[in-house]
Design a protein around this motif. Structure first.
Motif, PDB file in Angstrom:
ATOM      1  N   MET A  62       0.851  -1.183   0.000  1.00  0.00           N
ATOM      2  CA  MET A  62       0.000   0.000   0.000  1.00  0.00           C
ATOM      3  C   MET A  62       0.888   1.234   0.000  1.00  0.00           C
ATOM      4  N   LEU A  63       0.535   2.228  -0.811  1.00  0.00           N
ATOM      5  CA  LEU A  63       1.275   3.478  -0.799  1.00  0.00           C
ATOM      6  C   LEU A  63       1.378   3.970   0.647  1.00  0.00           C
ATOM      7  N   PRO A  64       2.586   4.236   1.146  1.00  0.00           N
ATOM      8  CA  PRO A  64       2.718   4.727   2.519  1.00  0.00           C
ATOM      9  C   PRO A  64       1.947   6.034   2.712  1.00  0.00           C
ATOM     10  N   VAL A  65       1.029   6.030   3.658  1.00  0.00           N
ATOM     11  CA  VAL A  65       0.205   7.214   3.903  1.00  0.00           C
ATOM     12  C   VAL A  65       0.144   7.514   5.392  1.00  0.00           C
ATOM     13  N   ALA A  66      -0.212   8.752   5.689  1.00  0.00           N
ATOM     14  CA  ALA A  66      -0.432   9.199   7.065  1.00  0.00           C
ATOM     15  C   ALA A  66      -1.763   9.936   7.092  1.00  0.00           C
ATOM     16  N   TYR A  67      -2.417   9.953   8.233  1.00  0.00           N
ATOM     17  CA  TYR A  67      -3.693  10.656   8.337  1.00  0.00           C
ATOM     18  C   TYR A  67      -3.469  12.155   8.193  1.00  0.00           C
ATOM     19  N   ASP A  68      -4.330  12.793   7.421  1.00  0.00           N
ATOM     20  CA  ASP A  68      -4.218  14.231   7.179  1.00  0.00           C
ATOM     21  C   ASP A  68      -4.447  15.008   8.474  1.00  0.00           C
ATOM     22  N   LYS A  69      -3.629  16.003   8.727  1.00  0.00           N
ATOM     23  CA  LYS A  69      -3.729  16.770   9.969  1.00  0.00           C
ATOM     24  C   LYS A  69      -4.984  17.629  10.031  1.00  0.00           C
ATOM     25  N   LYS A  70      -5.477  18.080   8.882  1.00  0.00           N
ATOM     26  CA  LYS A  70      -6.669  18.915   8.870  1.00  0.00           C
ATOM     27  C   LYS A  70      -7.954  18.094   8.848  1.00  0.00           C
ATOM     28  N   ASP A  71      -7.913  16.940   8.199  1.00  0.00           N
ATOM     29  CA  ASP A  71      -9.092  16.092   8.075  1.00  0.00           C
ATOM     30  C   ASP A  71      -8.689  14.645   8.357  1.00  0.00           C
ATOM     31  N   PRO A  72      -8.937  14.146   9.580  1.00  0.00           N
ATOM     32  CA  PRO A  72      -8.519  12.785   9.948  1.00  0.00           C
ATOM     33  C   PRO A  72      -9.233  11.683   9.176  1.00  0.00           C
ATOM     34  N   ASN A  73     -10.260  12.051   8.391  1.00  0.00           N
ATOM     35  CA  ASN A  73     -10.949  11.063   7.548  1.00  0.00           C
ATOM     36  C   ASN A  73     -10.254  10.862   6.208  1.00  0.00           C
ATOM     37  N   ARG A  74      -9.190  11.620   5.973  1.00  0.00           N
ATOM     38  CA  ARG A  74      -8.437  11.531   4.731  1.00  0.00           C
ATOM     39  C   ARG A  74      -6.980  11.209   5.046  1.00  0.00           C
ATOM     40  N   VAL A  75      -6.267  10.729   4.029  1.00  0.00           N
ATOM     41  CA  VAL A  75      -4.845  10.430   4.202  1.00  0.00           C
ATOM     42  C   VAL A  75      -4.037  11.174   3.147  1.00  0.00           C
ATOM     43  N   VAL A  76      -2.744  11.323   3.420  1.00  0.00           N
ATOM     44  CA  VAL A  76      -1.823  11.947   2.469  1.00  0.00           C
ATOM     45  C   VAL A  76      -0.603  11.046   2.343  1.00  0.00           C
ATOM     46  N   ALA A  77       0.108  11.164   1.231  1.00  0.00           N
ATOM     47  CA  ALA A  77       1.320  10.368   1.036  1.00  0.00           C
ATOM     48  C   ALA A  77       2.323  10.689   2.136  1.00  0.00           C
ATOM     49  N   ALA A  78       2.864   9.651   2.762  1.00  0.00           N
ATOM     50  CA  ALA A  78       3.831   9.830   3.844  1.00  0.00           C
ATOM     51  C   ALA A  78       5.238   9.906   3.274  1.00  0.00           C
ATOM     52  N   GLU A  79       5.962  10.921   3.693  1.00  0.00           N
ATOM     53  CA  GLU A  79       7.340  11.087   3.244  1.00  0.00           C
ATOM     54  C   GLU A  79       8.293  10.864   4.419  1.00  0.00           C
ATOM     55  N   PRO A  80       9.476  10.303   4.155  1.00  0.00           N
ATOM     56  CA  PRO A  80      10.078  10.066   2.826  1.00  0.00           C
ATOM     57  C   PRO A  80       9.721   8.719   2.193  1.00  0.00           C
ATOM     58  N   GLN A  81       8.872   7.934   2.880  1.00  0.00           N
ATOM     59  CA  GLN A  81       8.608   6.575   2.413  1.00  0.00           C
ATOM     60  C   GLN A  81       8.044   6.532   0.987  1.00  0.00           C
ATOM     61  N   ALA A  82       7.020   7.362   0.717  1.00  0.00           N
ATOM     62  CA  ALA A  82       6.395   7.347  -0.606  1.00  0.00           C
ATOM     63  C   ALA A  82       7.391   7.740  -1.692  1.00  0.00           C
ATOM     64  N   GLY A  83       8.209   8.747  -1.399  1.00  0.00           N
ATOM     65  CA  GLY A  83       9.218   9.179  -2.366  1.00  0.00           C
ATOM     66  C   GLY A  83      10.214   8.078  -2.683  1.00  0.00           C
ATOM     67  N   GLU A  84      10.612   7.325  -1.649  1.00  0.00           N
ATOM     68  CA  GLU A  84      11.558   6.224  -1.852  1.00  0.00           C
ATOM     69  C   GLU A  84      10.921   5.113  -2.694  1.00  0.00           C
ATOM     70  N   LEU A  85       9.641   4.866  -2.457  1.00  0.00           N
ATOM     71  CA  LEU A  85       8.933   3.834  -3.202  1.00  0.00           C
ATOM     72  C   LEU A  85       8.870   4.174  -4.684  1.00  0.00           C
ATOM     73  N   TRP A  86       8.432   5.384  -5.000  1.00  0.00           N
ATOM     74  CA  TRP A  86       8.316   5.787  -6.411  1.00  0.00           C
ATOM     75  C   TRP A  86       9.688   5.857  -7.073  1.00  0.00           C
ATOM     76  N   LYS A  87      10.711   6.271  -6.330  1.00  0.00           N
ATOM     77  CA  LYS A  87      12.069   6.352  -6.894  1.00  0.00           C
ATOM     78  C   LYS A  87      12.554   4.969  -7.314  1.00  0.00           C
TER      79      LYS A  87
END
Length: 362
Positions: free
Chosen positions: A317-342
């Protein structure tokens, strides 16, 4: 799934050893769903009719034309990247019975996977993008051809319903820097018929599922699911984990691998009628980029993937973290996501650190 040949090595005769090469050829034909065999056995004037019907089932989208030249570089190797999308319409009486809506119009992209096949094409890795991921949608053309401006903090699965498949590909390429070589879209309502055509799919349910929303009720352990149950299985979210989309992703990845393994194990050469039924169901539920939108192109591509064993496919699963403004949404977690795509961009091994997702504690 149980290996039916396990423990028989000592009893293999010289005669059976001499048949190994034909078995390898049979395996390749199984992957193409027996389409070529069906056409050969049909004979006479039926050949053209069968080919035309199956070929006409496949819907094509000219992704390259829609995206233009502003795209990431192709892989530096012979590897391939596919975007596999599961589109889901909840309209109709059948979906109402499944607890899926019934009166809901339109379609959504409930499942999205970037499937990376490294050079050599003997293995594959599937990266799921949670549908609740907030992304920056690039400027895209709408259904009417008008250009829609870029927009930040857009929920990923809304891109498909609002602007269509080409914009989904463009969004994935922009967020990852990964060039998508091919696009495959599976209509979930249509794939129900595919599951029934192959006689069901066996999955090992990780925990009891009691989901009134999807209409799915299963105890933990192995179950052979029919088409209706399979559709509910890939849709369920309230019956697993914390009820979010993150729990459902694991079930979808598990089911995809089980489905591929089941198709690969079918004795399609022994039953031309069943082969055609499976091919008809599969092609009816399929939309591809224009480069794959024919039986010949699909067959050639499938044969080039013959060395990929679903049992060894890695799912992430794309590494994600819960969004700070909206806990019902997630955002790509860095640096993990960047390393994955690289790693995918360079066709190299994905490091373990790039597979850890803060949102799931993994």
């Amino acid at each position: 799934m149980t290996d039916q040949t396990s423990g028989t090595g000592s009893r293999i005769s010289e005669e059976s050893r001499s048949r190994r090469a034909p078995r390898k050829r049979r395996r390749g034909l199984k992957i193409t769903l027996g389409v070529l065999l069906v056409l050969l056995l049909a004979g006479g004037g039926s050949v053209y009719w069968l080919y035309s019907q199956l070929d006409g089932n496949i819907k094509g989208v000219d992704i390259d034309k829609a995206l233009g030249d502003d795209r990431p570089e192709k892989l530096p190797t012979t590897g391939q990247n596919l975007l596999v999308l599961g589109s889901d319409s909840r309209a109709g009486a059948e979906n109402k019975e499944l607890g899926g809506g019934g009166d809901v119009s339109g379609a959504r992209s409930d499942t999205a996977m970037v499937v990376h096949i490294p050079e050599g094409r003997t293995k594959a890795v599937a990266v799921s993008i949670p549908r609740d991921t907030l992304v920056t949608r690039p400027e895209c053309a709408g259904a009417d051809g008008s250009q829609q401006p870029s927009e930040k903090r857009v929920m990923f699965n809304s891109v498909y319903s609002q602007l269509g498949p080409a914009c989904v590909v463009k969004t994935v390429e922009k967020m990852s820097g990964v060039r998508i070589d091919h696009y495959l879209e599976i209509n979930f309502a249509g794939f129900k018929d595919l599951v029934d055509a192959i006689g069901g799919v066996t999955v090992d349910v990780p925990q009891d599922i009691d989901d009134k929303s999807s209409g799915l009720h299963l105890t933990a352990g192995p179950h052979k699911l029919d088409g209706t149950q399979s559709l509910a299985y890939v849709r369920t979210r309230h019956g697993v984990g914390d009820g979010s989309d993150l729990g459902r992703i694991g079930l979808q990845q598990q089911f995809l691998l089980a489905l591929l393994s089941e198709v690969k194990s079918q004795d399609l050469l022994g039953s031309p009628t069943k082969s055609y039924k499976i091919a008809n169901s599969a092609t009816k539920s399929l939309t591809t980029d224009s480069g794959l939108a024919s039986l010949k192109s699909l067959g050639d591509f499938a044969r080039s993937m013959n060395g990929v064993d679903p049992a060894t496919m890695e799912t992430i699963m794309l590494p994600v973290a819960y969004d700070k403004k909206d806990p019902n949404r997630v955002v790509a977690a860095e640096p993990q996501a960047g390393e994955l795509w690289k790693a995918i961009r360079s066709d190299s091994t994905i490091p373990e650190s790039a597979k850890k997702s803060p949102a799931t504690g993994g």
